[in-house]
Design a protein around this motif. Structure first.
Motif, PDB file in Angstrom:
ATOM      1  N   LEU A 184       5.584  13.010  16.258  1.00  0.00           N
ATOM      2  CA  LEU A 184       5.180  14.302  16.798  1.00  0.00           C
ATOM      3  C   LEU A 184       6.393  15.220  16.871  1.00  0.00           C
ATOM      4  O   LEU A 184       7.522  14.748  17.025  1.00  0.00           O
ATOM      5  N   ILE A 185       6.156  16.515  16.798  1.00  0.00           N
ATOM      6  CA  ILE A 185       7.251  17.468  16.946  1.00  0.00           C
ATOM      7  C   ILE A 185       7.785  17.396  18.381  1.00  0.00           C
ATOM      8  O   ILE A 185       7.068  16.980  19.298  1.00  0.00           O
ATOM      9  N   PRO A 186       9.043  17.779  18.588  1.00  0.00           N
ATOM     10  CA  PRO A 186       9.576  17.784  19.951  1.00  0.00           C
ATOM     11  C   PRO A 186       8.706  18.636  20.878  1.00  0.00           C
ATOM     12  O   PRO A 186       8.264  19.727  20.523  1.00  0.00           O
ATOM     13  N   GLY A 187       8.444  18.100  22.054  1.00  0.00           N
ATOM     14  CA  GLY A 187       7.619  18.795  23.038  1.00  0.00           C
ATOM     15  C   GLY A 187       6.163  18.382  23.010  1.00  0.00           C
ATOM     16  O   GLY A 187       5.415  18.674  23.945  1.00  0.00           O
ATOM     17  N   ALA A 188       5.724  17.721  21.952  1.00  0.00           N
ATOM     18  CA  ALA A 188       4.319  17.306  21.861  1.00  0.00           C
ATOM     19  C   ALA A 188       4.098  15.906  22.419  1.00  0.00           C
ATOM     20  O   ALA A 188       2.963  15.460  22.535  1.00  0.00           O
ATOM     21  N   GLU A 189       5.192  15.204  22.753  1.00  0.00           N
ATOM     22  CA  GLU A 189       5.072  13.842  23.260  1.00  0.00           C
ATOM     23  C   GLU A 189       4.643  13.862  24.732  1.00  0.00           C
ATOM     24  O   GLU A 189       4.874  14.826  25.443  1.00  0.00           O
ATOM     25  N   GLY A 190       4.029  12.755  25.134  1.00  0.00           N
ATOM     26  CA  GLY A 190       3.723  12.575  26.549  1.00  0.00           C
ATOM     27  C   GLY A 190       2.411  13.152  27.027  1.00  0.00           C
ATOM     28  O   GLY A 190       2.034  12.951  28.173  1.00  0.00           O
ATOM     29  N   GLY A 191       1.677  13.830  26.170  1.00  0.00           N
ATOM     30  CA  GLY A 191       0.420  14.435  26.586  1.00  0.00           C
ATOM     31  C   GLY A 191      -0.812  13.743  26.030  1.00  0.00           C
ATOM     32  O   GLY A 191      -1.927  14.238  26.188  1.00  0.00           O
ATOM     33  N   GLY A 192      -0.633  12.617  25.364  1.00  0.00           N
ATOM     34  CA  GLY A 192      -1.767  11.874  24.812  1.00  0.00           C
ATOM     35  C   GLY A 192      -1.991  12.079  23.331  1.00  0.00           C
ATOM     36  O   GLY A 192      -2.833  11.402  22.732  1.00  0.00           O
ATOM     37  N   CYS A 224      13.187   1.689  15.087  1.00  0.00           N
ATOM     38  CA  CYS A 224      14.573   1.288  15.317  1.00  0.00           C
ATOM     39  C   CYS A 224      15.106   1.915  16.588  1.00  0.00           C
ATOM     40  O   CYS A 224      14.476   2.785  17.187  1.00  0.00           O
ATOM     41  N   THR A 225      16.287   1.476  16.971  1.00  0.00           N
ATOM     42  CA  THR A 225      16.884   1.949  18.213  1.00  0.00           C
ATOM     43  C   THR A 225      17.362   3.402  18.138  1.00  0.00           C
ATOM     44  O   THR A 225      17.750   3.963  19.157  1.00  0.00           O
ATOM     45  N   LEU A 226      17.320   4.025  16.978  1.00  0.00           N
ATOM     46  CA  LEU A 226      17.614   5.458  16.887  1.00  0.00           C
ATOM     47  C   LEU A 226      16.364   6.300  17.123  1.00  0.00           C
ATOM     48  O   LEU A 226      16.448   7.509  17.327  1.00  0.00           O
ATOM     49  N   ASP A 227      15.193   5.662  17.084  1.00  0.00           N
ATOM     50  CA  ASP A 227      13.918   6.367  17.230  1.00  0.00           C
ATOM     51  C   ASP A 227      13.684   6.718  18.699  1.00  0.00           C
ATOM     52  O   ASP A 227      14.471   6.372  19.584  1.00  0.00           O
ATOM     53  N   HIS A 228      12.562   7.400  18.963  1.00  0.00           N
ATOM     54  CA  HIS A 228      12.199   7.756  20.340  1.00  0.00           C
ATOM     55  C   HIS A 228      12.274   6.498  21.200  1.00  0.00           C
ATOM     56  O   HIS A 228      11.797   5.434  20.803  1.00  0.00           O
ATOM     57  N   PRO A 229      12.860   6.578  22.393  1.00  0.00           N
ATOM     58  CA  PRO A 229      13.017   5.374  23.212  1.00  0.00           C
ATOM     59  C   PRO A 229      11.706   4.699  23.595  1.00  0.00           C
ATOM     60  O   PRO A 229      11.686   3.508  23.903  1.00  0.00           O
ATOM     61  N   ALA A 230      10.595   5.420  23.547  1.00  0.00           N
ATOM     62  CA  ALA A 230       9.303   4.829  23.894  1.00  0.00           C
ATOM     63  C   ALA A 230       8.555   4.277  22.684  1.00  0.00           C
ATOM     64  O   ALA A 230       7.473   3.711  22.839  1.00  0.00           O
TER      65      ALA A 230
END
Length: 196
Positions: A115-123, A149-155
């Motif tokens: 997802l683009i930055p800012g679109a995460e966390g909303g489902g 990988c460990t460079l990806d989003h932490p979640a």
């Protein structure tokens, strides 16, 4: 095989632990919110459009895989009938990329998912994953696999596991830093130190 202990990473390179995950039976759909989203397949996407969306989504996580492919090879890849590229839309805005790779019989690789930055966390991620799983298994596969990988989003790793994937292999990847190779801006992924 690496021996136990610390191993130097050359200057100008990144190092990441890559975890490979698989799903051998279609996972049940996870509960999702009623969101104003739609997922659209883009047959034979143009490379400029594709790379723009790829960068917008992947630059914070140093995605470089599609950026280092020669243009002719990228054109052939995007035209391959086994590659299914989808864009996630919220209203009229492109907010996500889903790429499914069916080039190996009986299997599907979840090649890119983001997802683009800012679109995460909303489902939106869960919504898109439900459809990714359904699309992949709808092709009669017996295995769906992905890596992060460990460079990806932490979640990311936990998200894949909650979605029904099971980890089965781990590797260490050392690669030339895409910021120094000119593939991404030098200020991309500031959480990853740039060591020249």
């Amino acid at each position: 095989m690496l021996e136990p202990g610390l191993h130097a990473v050359p200057k100008g390179h990144t190092a990441a632990i890559v975890t490979h995950l698989e799903m051998l039976h279609e996972a049940p759909q996870r509960p999702e919110a009623d969101l104003p989203l739609h997922l659209t397949r883009v047959p034979q996407p143009g490379p400029e459009w594709y790379l723009d969306l790829f960068r917008r989504i992947g630059a914070p996580w140093l995605w470089f895989g599609r950026l280092e492919i020669p243009r002719e090879a990228l054109l052939a890849l995007l035209a391959d009938p086994g590659i299914h590229v989808h864009v996630l839309m919220k209203d009229d805005a492109e907010i996500g990329l889903l790429e499914l790779d069916f080039r190996h019989e009986g299997a599907c690789e979840l090649a890119y998912f983001g997802l683009i930055p800012g679109a995460e966390g909303g489902g939106a991620g869960r919504w898109m994953m439900n459809r990714a799983i359904a699309l992949a298994w709808g092709q009669g596969i017996s295995r769906l696999h992905v890596h992060t990988c460990t460079l990806d989003h932490p979640a990311a790793l936990d998200f894949y596991r909650r979605s029904g994937f099971t980890a089965y292999r781990r590797e260490i990847e050392i690669a030339r830093d895409p910021r120094l190779a000119g593939l991404l801006p030098r200020d991309a992924a500031p959480q990853v130190p740039l060591i020249e």
